[in-house]
Design a protein around this motif. Sequence first.
Motif: not given
Length: 274
Positions: A43-52, A60-63
């Motif tokens: 969940k937190v990984g998905k939220i961080l990726n979407q935010t970035l 690439t950096l977001s993932q």
Amino acid sequence: MFVEDIEKLEKIYDLAIEYLVTYSFQLLAAFVIFIIFLLLANKVGKILNQTLVKRHVDVTLSQFLANLLKFLVLAAGTVVALGKIGISITPFVAAIGAASLGAGLALQGMLSNYGAGLAIILTRPFTIGNTITVRDITGVVKEVKLASTVLVNEEEEDIIIPNKFLIGDVLHNSYQNKLVDSSIGISYDSDVKLTIQLISDILQEFDGVDSRRPAQIGIDSFADSAINIGVRYWATTQSYYDIKYQVNLAIFETLKHQGIKIPFPQREVRILSD
């Protein structure tokens, strides 16, 4: 012998049953904790990726940052779950450290690629879509991985370059375009200024030539039988050769139509006799 084996199996069975009875609640709690942390990590990984991505950070950096956060959360969950059933992670940390040292020595080249990939992702000397040249290899950046970077050329060939060659080496980044550097020879009795003007007009009207960067046109050298006119301009990388060949054809036809001669090499031979 068979009876002894049966007795050993019975002892193991009894120990397993005793362990399950004694630590059944702890095992269940550890399993639940691990599942909770696993869901939380995703969940937190998905939220961080979407935010970035919304903040226009490089894909690439977001993932990479999202996967790193997922790994840290999952590692924390594993530590908590193991502690719940009374397993200390200190021996595991020591074993992992020793194994990492041996693996690091054995996989030094591979690890250097990963380290260079991490540096590329964090410092971003180039991004996807840029045109880079390294070790006489030119292409458009298609994908940036931790171990390697994938370029694609005009022939749509994938060029895979280990990242260690992109860090600490001379790297040219020309973004979306690539420099065309050519020359054409005209006879000494031709109008040089008219030739330069004609070539300039062709480049200004030609699709695929970068109009934001003025072309550089002038006398490059004085050859034996011709004045060499140097022509430098920026062309779209994906159509580099196609644009270059079409521009050369247009220059040739225009100069021929205007009566400007393109001489062929000449040599004067004298025969001396007694």
